[in-house]
Design an enzyme around this catalytic site. Structure first.
Site, PDB file in Angstrom:
ATOM      1  CE1 TYR A 158      39.409  34.507  35.623  1.00  0.00           C
ATOM      2  CE2 TYR A 158      38.354  34.848  33.746  1.00  0.00           C
ATOM      3  CZ  TYR A 158      38.293  35.222  34.929  1.00  0.00           C
ATOM      4  OH  TYR A 158      37.889  36.643  35.513  1.00  0.00           O
ATOM      5  CE  LYS A 162      36.410  34.137  37.882  1.00  0.00           C
ATOM      6  NZ  LYS A 162      36.098  34.673  38.978  1.00  0.00           N
TER       7      LYS A 162
HETATM    8  P1  NAD Z   1      42.582  41.870  40.911  1.00  0.00           P
HETATM    9  O1  NAD Z   1      43.744  40.900  40.649  1.00  0.00           O
HETATM   10  O2  NAD Z   1      42.618  43.386  41.059  1.00  0.00           O
HETATM   11  O3  NAD Z   1      42.053  41.569  42.710  1.00  0.00           O
HETATM   12  C1  NAD Z   1      41.786  40.303  43.073  1.00  0.00           C
HETATM   13  C2  NAD Z   1      42.130  40.280  44.434  1.00  0.00           C
HETATM   14  O4  NAD Z   1      42.046  38.783  44.925  1.00  0.00           O
HETATM   15  C3  NAD Z   1      43.451  40.651  45.005  1.00  0.00           C
HETATM   16  O5  NAD Z   1      43.223  41.671  45.910  1.00  0.00           O
HETATM   17  C4  NAD Z   1      44.111  39.257  45.360  1.00  0.00           C
HETATM   18  O6  NAD Z   1      45.085  39.407  46.230  1.00  0.00           O
HETATM   19  C5  NAD Z   1      42.994  38.666  45.845  1.00  0.00           C
HETATM   20  N1  NAD Z   1      43.316  36.930  45.809  1.00  0.00           N
HETATM   21  C6  NAD Z   1      43.813  36.409  44.852  1.00  0.00           C
HETATM   22  N2  NAD Z   1      44.075  34.901  45.325  1.00  0.00           N
HETATM   23  C7  NAD Z   1      43.608  35.057  46.633  1.00  0.00           C
HETATM   24  C8  NAD Z   1      43.342  33.662  47.493  1.00  0.00           C
HETATM   25  N3  NAD Z   1      43.942  32.838  46.940  1.00  0.00           N
HETATM   26  N4  NAD Z   1      42.892  34.018  48.445  1.00  0.00           N
HETATM   27  C9  NAD Z   1      42.251  35.287  48.830  1.00  0.00           C
HETATM   28  N5  NAD Z   1      42.572  36.380  48.207  1.00  0.00           N
HETATM   29  C10 NAD Z   1      43.069  36.100  47.044  1.00  0.00           C
HETATM   30  O7  NAD Z   1      41.252  41.517  40.263  1.00  0.00           O
HETATM   31  P2  NAD Z   1      39.852  41.854  39.736  1.00  0.00           P
HETATM   32  O8  NAD Z   1      39.747  42.523  38.444  1.00  0.00           O
HETATM   33  O9  NAD Z   1      39.570  42.914  40.928  1.00  0.00           O
HETATM   34  O10 NAD Z   1      38.990  40.787  40.000  1.00  0.00           O
HETATM   35  C11 NAD Z   1      38.031  40.383  41.019  1.00  0.00           C
HETATM   36  C12 NAD Z   1      37.184  39.058  40.492  1.00  0.00           C
HETATM   37  O11 NAD Z   1      36.453  39.561  39.467  1.00  0.00           O
HETATM   38  C13 NAD Z   1      38.058  37.917  40.193  1.00  0.00           C
HETATM   39  O12 NAD Z   1      37.364  36.835  40.571  1.00  0.00           O
HETATM   40  C14 NAD Z   1      38.030  37.983  38.628  1.00  0.00           C
HETATM   41  O13 NAD Z   1      38.089  36.576  37.910  1.00  0.00           O
HETATM   42  C15 NAD Z   1      36.601  38.563  38.419  1.00  0.00           C
HETATM   43  N6  NAD Z   1      36.382  39.188  37.220  1.00  0.00           N
HETATM   44  C16 NAD Z   1      37.302  40.308  36.687  1.00  0.00           C
HETATM   45  C17 NAD Z   1      37.137  40.871  35.305  1.00  0.00           C
HETATM   46  C18 NAD Z   1      37.795  42.248  35.075  1.00  0.00           C
HETATM   47  O14 NAD Z   1      37.835  42.483  33.865  1.00  0.00           O
HETATM   48  N7  NAD Z   1      38.758  42.709  35.851  1.00  0.00           N
HETATM   49  C19 NAD Z   1      36.323  40.254  34.698  1.00  0.00           C
HETATM   50  C20 NAD Z   1      35.231  39.333  34.940  1.00  0.00           C
HETATM   51  C21 NAD Z   1      35.579  38.696  36.499  1.00  0.00           C
END
Ligand code: NAD
Length: 250
Positions: A158, A162
């Site tokens: 991960y 990133k």
């Molecule tokens: P989440 O798991 O709630 O949502 C992610 C979404 O992406 C889901 O709807 C999933 O179905 C979709 N997805 C996954 N693989 C896919 C693919 N191959 N093609 C199309 N869609 C796909 O996660 P989130 O927390 O909303 O995260 C969203 C983004 O933010 C991610 O890139 C995550 O790495 C980043 N992020 C999240 C956090 C956190 O604390 N939640 C922190 C830093 C970065």
């Protein structure tokens, strides 16, 4: 009434059916953009989101595909452009985390994570860039993570994916700047979504201790930063990584 800052623009948000992506879709629509939601499947949550986007008066639709599948990305984005017009704002938000320590990390999990988080963003950016270059304007916003900058024991693939997004962001900003396209990354800290739901009580408390603002973030906090970078107000900002992390990394 003042015109909305994103009126007339079309946004494409990957992984937009829930969590941070959903909040981004809602915010961009609120600012007047037509929104095309991408995700793997048309879930009930996605249906609900599409209904409320349409109710807010903007054009909204969904194109389902896996961002790590090159042909599916090309076909899906071509379909979106045909149906909703050229994409002005691409938000590469789809992401997964398959967490493990180095010596336990399976090659398959490494590749899956890199393929979705990093390669998927490359595919989508490439597919959208052609029409952005033609239009001589566009916004690409990549959702990276604080972990890409800091590292985190147990998040081998991960963190690499990133960090990779930060490099991709800067190179695309250099390549596309002369065509009127800005490319930036938003690097969230710990945000309350399904991705972080597994953080247990004690672990969550320890985490919060490291955050100057003393709490986890909300998906809307990330959406606000994305909306700013997508807006005309951010026209002179490119190649940047904007942290939305409560101060946990400076
Ligand atoms: P989440 O798991 O709630 O949502 C992610 C979404 O992406 C889901 O709807 C999933 O179905 C979709 N997805 C996954 N693989 C896919 C693919 N191959 N093609 C199309 N869609 C796909 O996660 P989130 O927390 O909303 O995260 C969203 C983004 O933010 C991610 O890139 C995550 O790495 C980043 N992020 C999240 C956090 C956190 O604390 N939640 C922190 C830093 C970065």
């Amino acid at each position: 009434a003042q015109t909305k800052p994103l009126a007339g623009k079309t946004a494409f948000v990957t992984g937009g059916a829930q969590g941070i992506g959903e909040a981004i879709c809602r915010k961009l629509a609120l600012l007047g953009a037509a929104v095309v939601v991408n995700d793997l499947r048309r879930t009930d949550a996605a249906e609900k989101l599409l209904d409320s986007l349409a109710a807010s008066g903007v054009k909204a639709g969904m194109v389902c595909f896996d961002v790590s599948n090159e042909e599916a990305v090309e076909a899906g984005i071509a379909e979106a452009i045909k149906e909703y017009g050229p994409i002005d704002i691409l938000v590469n938000n789809a992401g997964i985390s398959l967490d493990s320590l180095l010596i336990r990390t399976k090659a398959d999990d490494w590749h899956k994570t890199l393929n979705v988080n990093l390669t998927g963003s490359f595919y989508c950016a490439r597919a959208c860039a052609k029409s952005m270059i033609k239009a001589r304007c566009g916004r690409i916003i990549n959702i990276s993570s604080v972990i890409g900058a800091m590292g985190n024991a147990g998040q081998v693939s991960y963190s690499a994916s990133k960090a990779g997004l930060m490099g991709l962001t800067k190179t695309l900003a250099r390549e596309l700047g002369s065509r009127g396209i800005t490319v930036n990354a938003v690097a969230p800290g710990f945000i309350k979504t399904q991705m972080t739901a597994a953080l247990s009580g004690e672990h969550a408390e320890k985490l919060v201790e490291q955050i100057p603002l003393n709490c986890l973030g909300e998906a809307e906090d990330v959406a606000e930063a994305v909306a700013f970078l997508a807006s005309p107000a951010a026209r002179y900002i490119t190649g940047q990584v904007l942290g939305v992390n409560g101060g946990m990394y400076m």
